[in-house]
Design a protein around this motif. Sequence first.
Motif, mmCIF file in Angstrom:
data_model
loop_
_atom_site.group_PDB
_atom_site.id
_atom_site.type_symbol
_atom_site.label_atom_id
_atom_site.label_comp_id
_atom_site.label_asym_id
_atom_site.label_seq_id
_atom_site.Cartn_x
_atom_site.Cartn_y
_atom_site.Cartn_z
ATOM 1 N N LEU A 15 8.621 11.002 3.486
ATOM 2 C CA LEU A 15 8.244 10.398 2.215
ATOM 3 C C LEU A 15 9.482 9.966 1.448
ATOM 4 N N TRP A 16 10.494 10.823 1.374
ATOM 5 C CA TRP A 16 11.717 10.469 0.642
ATOM 6 C C TRP A 16 12.420 9.281 1.296
ATOM 7 N N GLU A 17 12.398 9.246 2.622
ATOM 8 C CA GLU A 17 13.006 8.112 3.337
ATOM 9 C C GLU A 17 12.310 6.811 2.935
ATOM 10 N N ALA A 73 19.654 18.440 0.075
ATOM 11 C CA ALA A 73 19.677 18.689 -1.369
ATOM 12 C C ALA A 73 19.772 17.381 -2.146
ATOM 13 N N GLU A 74 20.668 16.506 -1.738
ATOM 14 C CA GLU A 74 20.849 15.252 -2.471
ATOM 15 C C GLU A 74 19.609 14.372 -2.373
ATOM 16 N N THR A 75 19.003 14.318 -1.197
ATOM 17 C CA THR A 75 17.827 13.464 -1.020
ATOM 18 C C THR A 75 16.646 13.997 -1.818
ATOM 19 N N ARG A 76 16.469 15.308 -1.774
ATOM 20 C CA ARG A 76 15.340 15.887 -2.522
ATOM 21 C C ARG A 76 15.505 15.654 -4.021
ATOM 22 N N LYS A 105 0.854 -1.195 0.000
ATOM 23 C CA LYS A 105 0.000 0.000 0.000
ATOM 24 C C LYS A 105 0.884 1.236 0.000
ATOM 25 N N PRO A 106 0.328 2.359 -0.454
ATOM 26 C CA PRO A 106 1.135 3.578 -0.535
ATOM 27 C C PRO A 106 1.461 4.169 0.831
ATOM 28 N N PHE A 107 2.498 4.960 0.863
ATOM 29 C CA PHE A 107 2.836 5.777 2.027
ATOM 30 C C PHE A 107 1.985 7.036 1.944
ATOM 31 N N ASP A 109 13.330 5.926 -0.632
ATOM 32 C CA ASP A 109 14.658 5.309 -0.660
ATOM 33 C C ASP A 109 14.600 3.855 -0.202
ATOM 34 N N SER A 110 13.751 3.574 0.785
ATOM 35 C CA SER A 110 13.616 2.181 1.235
ATOM 36 C C SER A 110 12.997 1.316 0.144
ATOM 37 N N GLN A 111 12.115 1.900 -0.658
ATOM 38 C CA GLN A 111 11.541 1.155 -1.777
ATOM 39 C C GLN A 111 12.612 0.800 -2.808
#
Length: 621
Positions: A231-233, A276-279, A218-220, A236-238
């Motif tokens: 959300l980005w975390e 910056a890198e994560t975004r 299911k979605p986050f 990244d886990s996906q």
Amino acid sequence: MKLRPYFFVFVLIIFISCKSDKDSEDTAQTSTETDEPEIQENPTKDVYFGNLHVHTQWSFDAYINGAASGPDGAYRWAKGEQIPGGGDGTPLKIKKPLDWYVVSDHSEFMGSLPKMADPAHPASKHPLAADVTGDDPKKSFDAYTQILDMISNGKNDSILGDPEVQQDFWKQICDIADKHYEPGKFTTFAGYEWTSNPDWQNLHRIVVFADTENVPPKPFSAIDSDVPEKLWEWMDSQRSQGNELLAIPHNGNASDGLMFPVTKSYGGSELAEAYAETRMRNEPLYEISQIKGTSEVHPQLNPKDEFANFELWDYTLASTATPPKNKKGGYARDALLRGIELQDSKNINPFKMGFIGDSDTHNSAASIEEDNYTGKFGFENDPKHRIDGPPGVSKEAAKQVREFSTGGVGAIWATSNTREAIFEAMQRKETFATSGPRMKVRFFAGYDFNEQILDNDNWLESAYSEGVPMGSDLSVNSEGKAPVFIIQALKETDGANLDRIQVIKGWVDNGKNQEKIYNVAWSGDRKLDGNGSLPEVGNSVDLETGKYSNDIGDEALSTVWKDPDFDPKQHAFYYVRVLQIPTPRWSTLDLIKLNRPLRDDLPKTIQERAWTSPIWYSPSE
């Protein structure tokens, strides 16, 4: 058809942005065809037009505002089929089918509200079900505000947010996307909207998966967390589990400055390397234009831009219909400028984003054609309700509806119309946005392009081999040469002619960002004045009939342009803006259809436009 209470609810639910569908899409099956067609790839790429910000009645706000079909109907509409329209009952049909489409219903309580009307579904036993599906507008409104409050404050509901229910609807969405995917002809993706709106400030993102082979159960959702870093975390886990995905933020104009933070992010992050890198790893693109307006520029931020006052939807997501206090942090060009300023001072750039246009329809159909506009919500399918709002709506809400745009279009340069090629193009930012028309725009940068390159039959091969396309970084030239840009714009087939091509440049000079707009190609025999400004192209629109003529403007514009103000020591970005000649706005066409006088509080004509993803230049350290 009875008027549901959505017109009362609209005053509060304008911020976000499935009754079971007649199409029996709940039981959609994936295609079993095994003979895949051979896909012809074009190394110099073709442009493919579509939308990935599409809500159906499986989104809770779309359902209660009169959406008439679900995901299956949405895909059939994009392919050119007629589907139910809701509202006054007029069916929906696009004039020219799209190349790709993504249903991205809200992840929060996905599919649960329409199931309140199904006696066999647990949602029908929800304490609020009778009020949501009943005939009393006030009860329905009060019930909806309770549901809305849960979402806005991250409160789950044991029935509406039942994990098994959410997993079931998410699986159906993925299956329906697979069912409609026709490689080489029509592309779909599994996607959804993450609907974060702290204090009615828009931080929404569309999340798109490269394929459906290994999507999560299911979605986050924003109920899990309304913080973008979370959300980005999760994204990244996906990836660590074999999923490739990206997110596309939208409506910074409604974020009250939160979308592109000036100091710290909403999640508390410093604007440093990790942020910056994560975004940028997760959000390579930004949705610059959609139904809730265009967020390229604002006159308060860019007072010297004569075209800044374009389709502004200047509200937060609150029901009060008041403008945001903070324009800075809400518009794309401001973010691009601060991005290169941060790159100059800290060697980071959290806003190095490409552009895409989109819809945000809440009625399955991305009504992107100005002369075929049917509104954002189902109730707007009636032109009187697009102009006046439905009976009982507040003056403020009716004004917001009138100021909606038709929505934008995403244009993607890809080697083929397949999931793989289109997703890769989004990742590398070889995309552009339009406010609706399907004009074709090319944009390349290099150092050694010949002024006559466009006269060569193989100019595209040379442009790719000797330069870089939109969305790219231009490497430093050891000789300090000024970059040369190839720009080509072709009008939409059977559409309006073109007025001009502009290059928007932003750069950093002594630690401060600067900007300049260059008119580089235009129609007719107009001449630039001493300040580089260009006379208006004219206006052929007949305001009594809503007709216009192409006796002004050109079908195509192109140029090979060198930056006359280039300094090899300065960080800079460049993007292209292409303007059409004036055409009638949807509201003008509606008022003519209703035999009413035109309103002074609405633009009577519109200069539709396109925006390419930028090209960035960074000096060597």
